[in-house]
Design a protein around this motif. Sequence first.
Motif, PDB file in Angstrom:
ATOM      1  N   SER A 140      -6.144 -40.889 -15.062  1.00 60.85           N
ATOM      2  CA  SER A 140      -7.340 -40.341 -15.700  1.00 60.85           C
ATOM      3  C   SER A 140      -7.056 -39.059 -16.470  1.00 60.85           C
ATOM      4  O   SER A 140      -7.962 -38.475 -17.060  1.00 60.85           O
ATOM      5  CB  SER A 140      -8.410 -40.072 -14.644  1.00 60.85           C
ATOM      6  N   GLY A 141      -5.795 -38.612 -16.444  1.00 53.36           N
ATOM      7  CA  GLY A 141      -5.423 -37.402 -17.164  1.00 53.36           C
ATOM      8  C   GLY A 141      -5.474 -36.148 -16.323  1.00 53.36           C
ATOM      9  O   GLY A 141      -5.177 -35.052 -16.802  1.00 53.36           O
ATOM     10  N   GLY A 142      -5.823 -36.282 -15.058  1.00 47.51           N
ATOM     11  CA  GLY A 142      -5.849 -35.130 -14.165  1.00 47.51           C
ATOM     12  C   GLY A 142      -4.533 -34.953 -13.432  1.00 47.51           C
ATOM     13  O   GLY A 142      -3.522 -35.575 -13.775  1.00 47.51           O
ATOM     14  N   THR A 143      -4.539 -34.098 -12.432  1.00 47.96           N
ATOM     15  CA  THR A 143      -3.362 -33.888 -11.598  1.00 47.96           C
ATOM     16  C   THR A 143      -3.748 -34.085 -10.133  1.00 47.96           C
ATOM     17  O   THR A 143      -4.906 -33.913  -9.747  1.00 47.96           O
ATOM     18  CB  THR A 143      -2.764 -32.489 -11.775  1.00 47.96           C
ATOM     19  N   ALA A 144      -2.776 -34.480  -9.339  1.00 45.35           N
ATOM     20  CA  ALA A 144      -2.972 -34.678  -7.907  1.00 45.35           C
ATOM     21  C   ALA A 144      -1.698 -34.214  -7.202  1.00 45.35           C
ATOM     22  O   ALA A 144      -0.699 -33.873  -7.841  1.00 45.35           O
ATOM     23  CB  ALA A 144      -3.264 -36.138  -7.595  1.00 45.35           C
ATOM     24  N   SER A 145      -1.752 -34.197  -5.881  1.00 41.09           N
ATOM     25  CA  SER A 145      -0.609 -33.704  -5.110  1.00 41.09           C
ATOM     26  C   SER A 145       0.262 -34.843  -4.619  1.00 41.09           C
ATOM     27  O   SER A 145      -0.135 -36.012  -4.613  1.00 41.09           O
ATOM     28  CB  SER A 145      -1.092 -32.873  -3.924  1.00 41.09           C
ATOM     29  N   GLY A 146       1.487 -34.498  -4.218  1.00 41.69           N
ATOM     30  CA  GLY A 146       2.416 -35.437  -3.600  1.00 41.69           C
ATOM     31  C   GLY A 146       2.877 -34.879  -2.274  1.00 41.69           C
ATOM     32  O   GLY A 146       2.666 -33.701  -1.975  1.00 41.69           O
ATOM     33  N   SER A 147       3.541 -35.700  -1.482  1.00 48.26           N
ATOM     34  CA  SER A 147       3.881 -35.288  -0.115  1.00 48.26           C
ATOM     35  C   SER A 147       5.037 -34.301  -0.060  1.00 48.26           C
ATOM     36  O   SER A 147       5.212 -33.612   0.929  1.00 48.26           O
ATOM     37  CB  SER A 147       4.223 -36.507   0.736  1.00 48.26           C
ATOM     38  N   GLY A 148       5.858 -34.256  -1.102  1.00 48.92           N
ATOM     39  CA  GLY A 148       6.984 -33.337  -1.097  1.00 48.92           C
ATOM     40  C   GLY A 148       8.082 -33.700  -0.126  1.00 48.92           C
ATOM     41  O   GLY A 148       8.762 -32.838   0.417  1.00 48.92           O
ATOM     42  N   GLY A 149       8.278 -35.007   0.129  1.00 52.68           N
ATOM     43  CA  GLY A 149       9.394 -35.438   0.968  1.00 52.68           C
ATOM     44  C   GLY A 149       9.077 -35.593   2.433  1.00 52.68           C
ATOM     45  O   GLY A 149       9.986 -35.569   3.271  1.00 52.68           O
ATOM     46  N   VAL A 150       7.814 -35.780   2.787  1.00 53.56           N
ATOM     47  CA  VAL A 150       7.458 -35.962   4.196  1.00 53.56           C
ATOM     48  C   VAL A 150       8.162 -37.186   4.770  1.00 53.56           C
ATOM     49  O   VAL A 150       8.277 -38.228   4.118  1.00 53.56           O
ATOM     50  CB  VAL A 150       5.932 -36.085   4.361  1.00 53.56           C
ATOM     51  N   ALA A 151       8.652 -37.042   6.000  1.00 47.89           N
ATOM     52  CA  ALA A 151       9.365 -38.130   6.669  1.00 47.89           C
ATOM     53  C   ALA A 151       9.103 -38.085   8.161  1.00 47.89           C
ATOM     54  O   ALA A 151       8.949 -37.015   8.744  1.00 47.89           O
ATOM     55  CB  ALA A 151      10.869 -38.025   6.394  1.00 47.89           C
ATOM     56  N   TYR A 152       9.039 -39.265   8.774  1.00 50.11           N
ATOM     57  CA  TYR A 152       9.041 -39.372  10.232  1.00 50.11           C
ATOM     58  C   TYR A 152      10.472 -39.702  10.648  1.00 50.11           C
ATOM     59  O   TYR A 152      11.051 -40.690  10.196  1.00 50.11           O
ATOM     60  CB  TYR A 152       8.160 -40.515  10.732  1.00 50.11           C
ATOM     61  N   ILE A 153      11.013 -38.888  11.556  1.00 54.15           N
ATOM     62  CA  ILE A 153      12.335 -39.151  12.108  1.00 54.15           C
ATOM     63  C   ILE A 153      12.134 -39.634  13.544  1.00 54.15           C
ATOM     64  O   ILE A 153      11.678 -38.879  14.404  1.00 54.15           O
ATOM     65  CB  ILE A 153      13.227 -37.903  12.090  1.00 54.15           C
ATOM     66  N   ILE A 154      12.455 -40.895  13.790  1.00 52.92           N
ATOM     67  CA  ILE A 154      12.260 -41.525  15.095  1.00 52.92           C
ATOM     68  C   ILE A 154      13.601 -42.076  15.555  1.00 52.92           C
ATOM     69  O   ILE A 154      14.212 -42.910  14.876  1.00 52.92           O
ATOM     70  CB  ILE A 154      11.219 -42.663  14.999  1.00 52.92           C
ATOM     71  N   THR A 155      14.083 -41.602  16.696  1.00 52.01           N
ATOM     72  CA  THR A 155      15.415 -41.980  17.170  1.00 52.01           C
ATOM     73  C   THR A 155      15.384 -42.265  18.674  1.00 52.01           C
ATOM     74  O   THR A 155      14.394 -42.009  19.356  1.00 52.01           O
ATOM     75  CB  THR A 155      16.428 -40.852  16.923  1.00 52.01           C
ATOM     76  N   ARG A 156      16.498 -42.734  19.166  1.00 51.32           N
ATOM     77  CA  ARG A 156      16.710 -42.876  20.601  1.00 51.32           C
ATOM     78  C   ARG A 156      16.897 -41.496  21.209  1.00 51.32           C
ATOM     79  O   ARG A 156      17.505 -40.621  20.601  1.00 51.32           O
ATOM     80  CB  ARG A 156      17.952 -43.696  20.875  1.00 51.32           C
TER      81      ARG A 156
END
Length: 415
Positions: A399-415
């Motif tokens: 639409s010509g506007g701006t919005a935000s992004g997550s900036g590299g969000v990650a879930y780290i799930i391990t043993r």
Amino acid sequence: MRPMRLLTAGVVALAATTSAALPATATGGAADPAPVDYHQWTLPRDAGAGRAEGLLPGQRGLRIGRPAGAVEHTEPGLGTTRRYEFGSWTSPVYRPGFDATQLVASWNADTPAGTWLQVQVKGEGATWFTLGRWASGDQDITRTSVPDQSDDTGYVDVDTFVAASGHPLRAYQLKVTLYRLAGTRATPVVRTLGAMTSAVPARFEVPASRPSLPRGVELPVPAYSQNVHVGEYPQYGGGGEAWCSPTSTQMVIEYWGERPSPEALSWVDPTYADPSVDHAARGTYDADYDGTGNWPFNTAYAATYGLKAHVTRLRSLNELESYIARGIPVVTSQSFEKQELDGAGYGTAGHLMVVIGFTPAGDVIANDPASPGNAAVRHVYKRAQFETIWLRTKRHTSSGGTASGSGGVAYIITR
């Protein structure tokens, strides 16, 4: 789908951890344009560094011993008012080493029936902000983030503390309070408590990294489509069409060989496919947010299966490649217009998927739950496109506007 929350200038990105078993602190230097830090206390090992009130060390973490007090707690949604005994642990003051603009806490804990916990953060001001009231079940309390929290130092946006302009977060403390029904011997047990802090300028573009794996790698992560669950249990954030986060989390849980027991799944309609996805949606639902995309609620859910899990931000696909090389799939958060990610076939204001590997050319192999069926979940996305939509903090909309992004969000799930 999870709509992206507003990311102000100077908010985003986190470094990779260095161990599959236990995240290490990673701090950006003075010249780092995007400094980040993840710090974690492992309990009861690190309990002596903070202050315990009414809690004692157990084999697997801190538990309620002789309670520090009791409180009446009302749950309007459940129609209950109950008396709970409580104890708490407050971390020492921690300084990430830079002027942070954002903080996301994570915890790993067990909450048997009749118990729950609350996690709070305090910067250099006097206010304790609540980042979540949480239990793995939903019969004792309503699992929820807490709205309308702000002062001149910052505010809480669902699961994230955002520092106010001119009030950078240079130091913080975390506090976890454990609750149990008065007169019972049941107790929650908290195993880890940690937080990611970051300070990254607003950016629309991210330079593409060069592939770092010597050859292609693909992990055998189960493939689940959220769209198989369209219309199921809409009380949990709208039904399967909105369950990208718990669907992604469940894929990784099952990659590690864990899943809900048949007894735990007995509430799910037996005609539904992949009932563990429905169970994950119920187990991650945030009542105030009215969705299943609360980041630390997802990692806390994964940890109830004996796994180790936290929310972080990564700086590049090179960091993500280091996890894949160690056999660790990573859940990522991104937003994009349809034309920005070839092969996706849709656009989104916020979406989670699982990176399961890389092609020999360095392109991203992802289990994308926004697919028509389980057989269609595996996708290959162009490296530069994926890196941009995942790591940027600002984006242009159709639409010509701006919005935000997550900036590299990650879930780290391990043993």
